[in-house]
Design a protein around this motif. Structure first.
Motif, PDB file in Angstrom:
ATOM      1  N   GLU A   1      -7.525  44.671  42.222  1.00 10.99           N
ATOM      2  CA  GLU A   1      -8.542  44.842  41.187  1.00 10.99           C
ATOM      3  C   GLU A   1      -9.701  45.709  41.624  1.00 10.99           C
ATOM      4  O   GLU A   1     -10.634  45.930  40.864  1.00 10.99           O
ATOM      5  CB  GLU A   1      -9.069  43.463  40.759  1.00 10.99           C
ATOM      6  CG  GLU A   1      -8.032  42.635  40.050  1.00 10.99           C
ATOM      7  CD  GLU A   1      -8.559  41.276  39.626  1.00 10.99           C
ATOM      8  OE1 GLU A   1      -9.442  40.750  40.323  1.00 10.99           O
ATOM      9  OE2 GLU A   1      -8.099  40.762  38.612  1.00 10.99           O
ATOM     10  N   GLY A   2      -9.681  46.200  42.855  1.00  9.06           N
ATOM     11  CA  GLY A   2     -10.820  46.961  43.347  1.00  9.06           C
ATOM     12  C   GLY A   2     -10.660  48.455  43.184  1.00  9.06           C
ATOM     13  O   GLY A   2     -11.492  49.118  42.581  1.00  9.06           O
TER      14      GLY A   2
ATOM     15  N   VAL B   1     -19.730  45.037  31.367  1.00  6.96           N
ATOM     16  CA  VAL B   1     -20.010  46.306  32.034  1.00  6.96           C
ATOM     17  C   VAL B   1     -21.124  47.043  31.290  1.00  6.96           C
ATOM     18  O   VAL B   1     -22.044  47.596  31.891  1.00  6.96           O
ATOM     19  CB  VAL B   1     -18.740  47.184  32.106  1.00  6.96           C
ATOM     20  CG1 VAL B   1     -19.083  48.588  32.568  1.00  6.96           C
ATOM     21  CG2 VAL B   1     -17.727  46.562  33.041  1.00  6.96           C
TER      22      VAL B   1
ATOM     23  N   MET C   1     -14.258  37.717  31.900  1.00  3.91           N
ATOM     24  CA  MET C   1     -12.800  37.627  31.965  1.00  3.91           C
ATOM     25  C   MET C   1     -12.331  36.262  31.489  1.00  3.91           C
ATOM     26  O   MET C   1     -11.152  36.066  31.232  1.00  3.91           O
ATOM     27  CB  MET C   1     -12.303  37.893  33.378  1.00  3.91           C
ATOM     28  CG  MET C   1     -12.527  39.332  33.786  1.00  3.91           C
ATOM     29  SD  MET C   1     -12.077  39.632  35.488  1.00  3.91           S
ATOM     30  CE  MET C   1     -10.431  40.278  35.269  1.00  3.91           C
TER      31      MET C   1
ATOM     32  N   TYR D   1     -18.423  37.742  34.229  1.00  2.60           N
ATOM     33  CA  TYR D   1     -17.881  39.080  33.997  1.00  2.60           C
ATOM     34  C   TYR D   1     -17.093  39.164  32.686  1.00  2.60           C
ATOM     35  O   TYR D   1     -16.589  40.223  32.318  1.00  2.60           O
ATOM     36  CB  TYR D   1     -16.974  39.474  35.173  1.00  2.60           C
ATOM     37  CG  TYR D   1     -16.648  40.926  35.188  1.00  2.60           C
ATOM     38  CD1 TYR D   1     -17.662  41.875  35.247  1.00  2.60           C
ATOM     39  CD2 TYR D   1     -15.342  41.370  35.097  1.00  2.60           C
ATOM     40  CE1 TYR D   1     -17.378  43.218  35.235  1.00  2.60           C
ATOM     41  CE2 TYR D   1     -15.041  42.715  35.089  1.00  2.60           C
ATOM     42  CZ  TYR D   1     -16.078  43.626  35.163  1.00  2.60           C
ATOM     43  OH  TYR D   1     -15.791  44.973  35.149  1.00  2.60           O
TER      44      TYR D   1
ATOM     45  N   PRO E   1     -14.685  42.028  29.720  1.00  4.00           N
ATOM     46  CA  PRO E   1     -15.272  42.797  30.816  1.00  4.00           C
ATOM     47  C   PRO E   1     -16.046  44.010  30.292  1.00  4.00           C
ATOM     48  O   PRO E   1     -17.113  44.361  30.798  1.00  4.00           O
ATOM     49  CB  PRO E   1     -14.054  43.231  31.632  1.00  4.00           C
ATOM     50  CG  PRO E   1     -13.027  42.208  31.349  1.00  4.00           C
ATOM     51  CD  PRO E   1     -13.255  41.794  29.933  1.00  4.00           C
ATOM     52  N   ARG E   2     -15.527  44.617  29.239  1.00  3.13           N
ATOM     53  CA  ARG E   2     -16.169  45.808  28.694  1.00  3.13           C
ATOM     54  C   ARG E   2     -17.604  45.509  28.273  1.00  3.13           C
ATOM     55  O   ARG E   2     -18.528  46.256  28.558  1.00  3.13           O
ATOM     56  CB  ARG E   2     -15.346  46.277  27.496  1.00  3.13           C
ATOM     57  CG  ARG E   2     -15.728  47.626  27.001  1.00  3.13           C
ATOM     58  CD  ARG E   2     -14.874  48.015  25.801  1.00  3.13           C
ATOM     59  NE  ARG E   2     -15.299  49.316  25.328  1.00  3.13           N
ATOM     60  CZ  ARG E   2     -14.930  50.445  25.888  1.00  3.13           C
ATOM     61  NH1 ARG E   2     -14.137  50.426  26.936  1.00  3.13           N
ATOM     62  NH2 ARG E   2     -15.359  51.597  25.423  1.00  3.13           N
TER      63      ARG E   2
ATOM     64  N   GLY F   1     -13.564  47.353  32.892  1.00  3.04           N
ATOM     65  CA  GLY F   1     -14.122  47.410  31.558  1.00  3.04           C
ATOM     66  C   GLY F   1     -13.394  48.353  30.617  1.00  3.04           C
ATOM     67  O   GLY F   1     -13.904  48.663  29.554  1.00  3.04           O
TER      68      GLY F   1
ATOM     69  N   HIS G   1      -8.555  46.863  33.596  1.00  5.52           N
ATOM     70  CA  HIS G   1      -9.158  45.821  32.775  1.00  5.52           C
ATOM     71  C   HIS G   1     -10.470  45.363  33.398  1.00  5.52           C
ATOM     72  O   HIS G   1     -11.494  45.239  32.744  1.00  5.52           O
ATOM     73  CB  HIS G   1      -8.178  44.660  32.651  1.00  5.52           C
ATOM     74  CG  HIS G   1      -8.676  43.542  31.800  1.00  5.52           C
ATOM     75  ND1 HIS G   1      -8.938  43.691  30.462  1.00  5.52           N
ATOM     76  CD2 HIS G   1      -8.983  42.261  32.097  1.00  5.52           C
ATOM     77  CE1 HIS G   1      -9.382  42.539  29.969  1.00  5.52           C
ATOM     78  NE2 HIS G   1      -9.411  41.666  30.942  1.00  5.52           N
TER      79      HIS G   1
ATOM     80  N   ASP H   1      -4.641  45.567  36.077  1.00  2.78           N
ATOM     81  CA  ASP H   1      -5.671  44.543  36.253  1.00  2.78           C
ATOM     82  C   ASP H   1      -7.005  45.184  36.553  1.00  2.78           C
ATOM     83  O   ASP H   1      -8.051  44.791  36.054  1.00  2.78           O
ATOM     84  CB  ASP H   1      -5.297  43.621  37.426  1.00  2.78           C
ATOM     85  CG  ASP H   1      -4.079  42.783  37.096  1.00  2.78           C
ATOM     86  OD1 ASP H   1      -3.845  42.574  35.904  1.00  2.78           O
ATOM     87  OD2 ASP H   1      -3.387  42.373  38.030  1.00  2.78           O
ATOM     88  N   LEU H   2      -6.933  46.209  37.412  1.00  2.00           N
ATOM     89  CA  LEU H   2      -8.159  46.880  37.801  1.00  2.00           C
ATOM     90  C   LEU H   2      -8.778  47.606  36.626  1.00  2.00           C
ATOM     91  O   LEU H   2      -9.984  47.561  36.408  1.00  2.00           O
ATOM     92  CB  LEU H   2      -7.861  47.877  38.917  1.00  2.00           C
ATOM     93  CG  LEU H   2      -9.112  48.615  39.295  1.00  2.00           C
ATOM     94  CD1 LEU H   2      -9.354  48.476  40.755  1.00  2.00           C
ATOM     95  CD2 LEU H   2      -9.051  50.040  38.884  1.00  2.00           C
TER      96      LEU H   2
ATOM     97  N   TYR I   1     -18.429  44.121  39.126  1.00  2.00           N
ATOM     98  CA  TYR I   1     -17.644  43.061  39.756  1.00  2.00           C
ATOM     99  C   TYR I   1     -16.830  43.640  40.896  1.00  2.00           C
ATOM    100  O   TYR I   1     -16.050  44.560  40.706  1.00  2.00           O
ATOM    101  CB  TYR I   1     -16.734  42.438  38.692  1.00  2.00           C
ATOM    102  CG  TYR I   1     -15.813  41.340  39.165  1.00  2.00           C
ATOM    103  CD1 TYR I   1     -16.264  40.337  40.013  1.00  2.00           C
ATOM    104  CD2 TYR I   1     -14.496  41.294  38.731  1.00  2.00           C
ATOM    105  CE1 TYR I   1     -15.422  39.329  40.419  1.00  2.00           C
ATOM    106  CE2 TYR I   1     -13.640  40.278  39.128  1.00  2.00           C
ATOM    107  CZ  TYR I   1     -14.112  39.299  39.977  1.00  2.00           C
ATOM    108  OH  TYR I   1     -13.271  38.300  40.373  1.00  2.00           O
TER     109      TYR I   1
END
Lengths: 321, 501
Positions: free
Chosen positions: B346-347, B332, B308, B306, B328-329, A207, A204, A201-202, B338
């Motif tokens: 997700e961090g 970015v 998604m 973002y 997202p790409r 990016g 993704h 998920d991260l 984000y």
């Protein structure tokens, strides 16, 4: 945190300690185990398996699995022999052309494998298993059940020509291991494997194009399988539809015994190397100490379980499926 | 009947419950309200046995009890109806109702399905749900599942001697209005069988249903209100209470944003079921806060920006360019960063070290033909470690071993070092201790000064007010109101709450 002997450190080095323990154990039972000749034997049997293990390591790092190796190796080995013969039957006359051709073919099969997994959203386990059967089937179709031989002294030099007691193919495997290590540590692709395995998920959300990474991983694995096929042909001097048999068990087992986590993100090609050596040392050691044929398979299975218990960190996994 | 006396609960760095007194009588419906982080969920977890209090006592009919786990609490008659439903979707309704208690239907090792179905029907009748107990749970509507869950808790009636206490956690958050009415009617009828503790963000519903309301703030009960004793407004004042400390949120550092430079524009953006007709603009240096209750659509807005999620209608324009492909790409590459709420998911990648995490979103910049320049990566990481005073032994430290605050700094550094100038921050201070929070506030001001546009979903309303240049209140996926928040002329908590609930 207890300094040098912290849990992390023990876990990191556990597979190597297991390997050393095995060597000591077999040497104690039969001192002839500890000889250059025998080590050469272990490394020869390890070389093709190592290539498969390195290839599948990248896939397992991503948290996926690839079970197509047996079919891919059979097919690429058969096609390699056929192409080698077609191109003149010896290395200098044009047989060498078969090598890049087969590596490209391996990449192609891996690419299709990845494409099926990602685009059709079929679990990698199923997609690759099916792909493997397709490969075996194609190999049967091509050979009609026959054996294809390669009789070229120069090519067989991979097995027969020795430097410092070890045949050339061992050095070839080492070079490709180095390549695998370079890809793993020094390229964006390698970093992406870890990112996808450590937190898809991260990855993704950062990016990354996760699908592209996955397809690239399967493609890369396909190339390594093709290298394994070429080494296997060099070792046996022939190929048939069952050339790839047993590589699935050996490679996956090796990777896990070596300490690569099946849920992804942990481990690398060094773990694959140690794992392959552990499995092949067990195999070789059982022969050297004179264990009867009919107990060897069962014994290998048992020892592998013991090796996994000793060398992997299973505490991190909450659910084991 | 059921009573908590001076119950205390501490977590590392947080005093979650401060000497809480609580009681509920037979057949009573008690409401529990408070802001996010006021301690409601901790209190509930203590009540249904998921947490054990560090101090104080739990009394049932005057006798001290101690629950080792939720099951022990259930055996004393305490049941919980979860907000995120706890039914297993691929099992039948009756299997769910008797999950873990199938033994009563087993004869010679075989389950008597007929007996279980009959027993399940009896339970479903209590909640007036007429469905075949052999239905697969996933085939039910959300409201029906809620009732099944209630029926499951009501099986305690047969199993337990004594009275029942049933917790309802945000039971109405996803129900339609008529479904809410039905549920309330049912709950009132069921008071003959059990007492209820009702937790909700919707103040009007709490007021309507509850006999008494406990108001919580900062881990303590600040008021107990009997039915009709106070107005919604008075209760809301109790909920927020405290004066905002201007220093704390670095308000003196708030400078006007550059209204001439527009970074982001959303026009009429809709995602069915999540957000509808969202229009907003973000300027360089602006801190824009999205305020609303849980599930009001704040996160969906961030995720749309973002890339998604792809909106069904409307346009998103970043720096003058309209977005056509939502990934997202893509975002970015246009400078969007984000910081998600779930830091661990997700961090950061635990297991990867600090520099690998920092450059994850910008590896293209640190590589040539796919080969990484690790020296450069490490130098960058060292630079940011010192700039943000990240407490890590080195850039090689495993991010998974850092504290929450330092992980958050790594995430922020990841985007800032890559030159992101539109930052989406979702609860950036969640779970951080006070010192780490202040560091994050400083970083937000730094970014604002550097001309970065920030869309923030804050952890508390005070944080939102203290940090922002502008506030947009979102409710049920739609924008209710926009506030300007110049220092000295900020809206009050009450102003916001008025539009939120």
């Amino acid at each position: 945190m207890t300094g040098r002997f912290s849990r992390e450190a023990v876990i990191r080095w556990a597979p190597l300690l297991v390997l050393i323990a095995l060597v000591i154990l077999f040497t104690a039972i039969n001192p002839q185990f500890f000889s250059l000749r025998n080590f050469a034997r272990i490394t020869i049997s390890s070389a093709p398996a190592l290539m498969v293990a390195v290839g599948v390591t990248f896939i397992i790092l991503m948290g996926s699995i690839d079970l197509s190796m047996e079919g891919v190796i059979s097919l690429t080995a058969v096609l390699f022999c056929m192409a080698f013969v077609r191109f003149g039957g010896n290395l200098a006359a044009g047989g060498w052309l078969a090598m890049p051709l087969i590596l490209a073919l391996g990449a192609g099969i891996g690419f299709v494998n990845g494409l099926i997994h990602v685009r059709l959203r079929i679990p990698s386990f199923m997609a690759s298993l099916a792909m493997g059967f397709v490969g075996t089937g194609a190999a049967v179709l091509l050979t009609g059940g026959d054996i294809v031989k390669v009789d070229d002294d120069v090519f067989r030099g991979l097995l027969t020509y020795r430097v410092l007691g070890f045949p050339l193919m061992v050095y070839v495997a080492v070079v490709f291991l180095g390549l695998g290590w370079f890809l793993q540590t020094r390229t964006t692709l390698g970093r992406n494997f870890y990112a996808v395995g450590g937190g898809e998920d991260l990855a993704h959300a950062s990016g990354l194009n996760v699908r592209r990474v996955r397809i690239a991983g399967f493609t890369l694995a396909g190339v390594f399988y093709a290298v394994a096929a070429i080494l296997q042909v060099a070792k046996l001097g022939q190929a048939e539809s069952v050339t790839g048999a047993n590589f699935m068990f050996i490679s996956i087992t090796s990777v896990v015994v070596g300490g690569v986590a099946l849920w992804g993100g942990v481990g690398g090609v060094w773990n694959a190397l140690v794992g392959v050596l552990i499995v092949n040392t067990i195999n070789n050691g059982m022969v050297v100490i004179g264990l009867p044929d009919y107990v060897q398979d069962g014994m290998l299975g048992l020892l592998v379980i013991v090796a996994v218990v000793l060398s992997t960190d299973r505490r991190a996994a909450i659910v084991v499926k | 009947m059921y009573q908590l006396a001076h119950v205390d609960k501490k977590f590392p760095g947080v005093h979650a419950l401060k000497s809480v007194d609580f009681q509920i009588g037979r057949g009573e419906i008690v409401g529990l309200v408070g802001e996010n982080g006021a301690g409601k969920s901790t209190l509930m977890k203590v009540i249904y046995g998921a947490y054990q209090p560090d101090g104080g006592q739990i009394l049932i009919d005057g006798k001290t009890v101690r629950f080792a786990n939720p099951r022990a609490a259930m055996e004393q008659g305490i049941g919980m109806v979860f907000q995120e439903q706890s039914l297993i979707a691929n099992l039948t309704v009756m299997e769910n109702i008797f999950l873990g208690y199938e033994q009563q239907f087993v004869r010679f090792g075989v389950i008597n399905w007929k007996a279980m179905a009959a027993a399940a029907s009896a339970q479903l009748a209590k909640v007036k749900l007429e469905i075949d107990p052999a239905t697969i749970t996933s085939a039910l509507s959300f409201a029906q599942r809620q009732l099944v869950e209630l029926a499951k808790v009501l099986t305690l009636e047969e199993r337990v001697q004594g009275d029942l206490v049933i917790l309802l956690d945000e039971p109405t958050s996803v129900l339609a209005e008529d479904e809410v009415k039905l549920l309330f009617k049912l709950v009132r009828e069921l008071t003959a069988r059990a007492s209820f503790i009702f937790v909700s963000h919707r103040m009007d519903e709490v007021m309507e249903l509850s006999d008494r309301i406990y108001v919580m703030k900062d881990g303590a009960v600040v008021d107990v209100v009997a039915r009709g004793e106070k107005t919604v407004e008075q209760i809301q004042h109790k909920m927020v209470g405290r004066n905002v400390d201007k220093e704390y949120y670095r308000e003196q550092r708030q400078i006007p944003y550059d209204a001439g430079r527009e970074l982001l524009r959303m026009e009429g953006v809709s995602l069915p079921g999540r957000i509808s007709d969202i229009s907003l603009t973000l300027h360089a240096g602006e801190v824009l806060c999205l305020v609303g209750t849980e599930g009001s659509g704040r996160e969906a807005i961030l995720r749309t920006i973002y890339g998604m999620r792809t909106p069904l209608t409307g346009t998103v324009t970043i720096k003058g360019q309209e977005i056509t492909r939502f990934t997202p790409r893509n975002a970015v590459e246009r400078g969007v960063g984000y910081v998600p709420r779930e830091r661990k998911i997700e961090g950061i990648v635990a297991g990867m070290n600090v520099y690998e995490n920092m450059t994850l979103s910008q590896m293209g910049r640190h590589s040539r033909a796919g080969v990484l320049r690790i020296g450069g990566e490490r130098a960058l990481a060292r630079d940011w470690i010192s700039r943000l005073s990240i407490k890590a032994s080195s850039e090689l430290a495993d991010c998974g071993n850092l504290s929450g605050g330092n992980q958050q700094k790594v995430v922020l550094a990841k985007w800032r070092s890559g030159g992101s100038d539109i930052m989406l921050l979702d609860h950036p201070t969640r779970g951080l201790d006070i010192g780490a929070k202040e560091d994050v506030y400083d970083m937000i001001r730094d970014m604002s000064e550097a001309g970065v546009g920030i869309v923030l979903v804050a952890d508390t309303l005070e944080e939102a007010i203290g940090l922002s240049h502008s506030i947009i209140v979102v409710k049920d996926g739609a924008i209710q109101k926009r506030f300007d928040c110049q220092p000295g002329a900020k809206p009050s908590l009450y102003d916001l709450l008025h539009y939120m609930i």
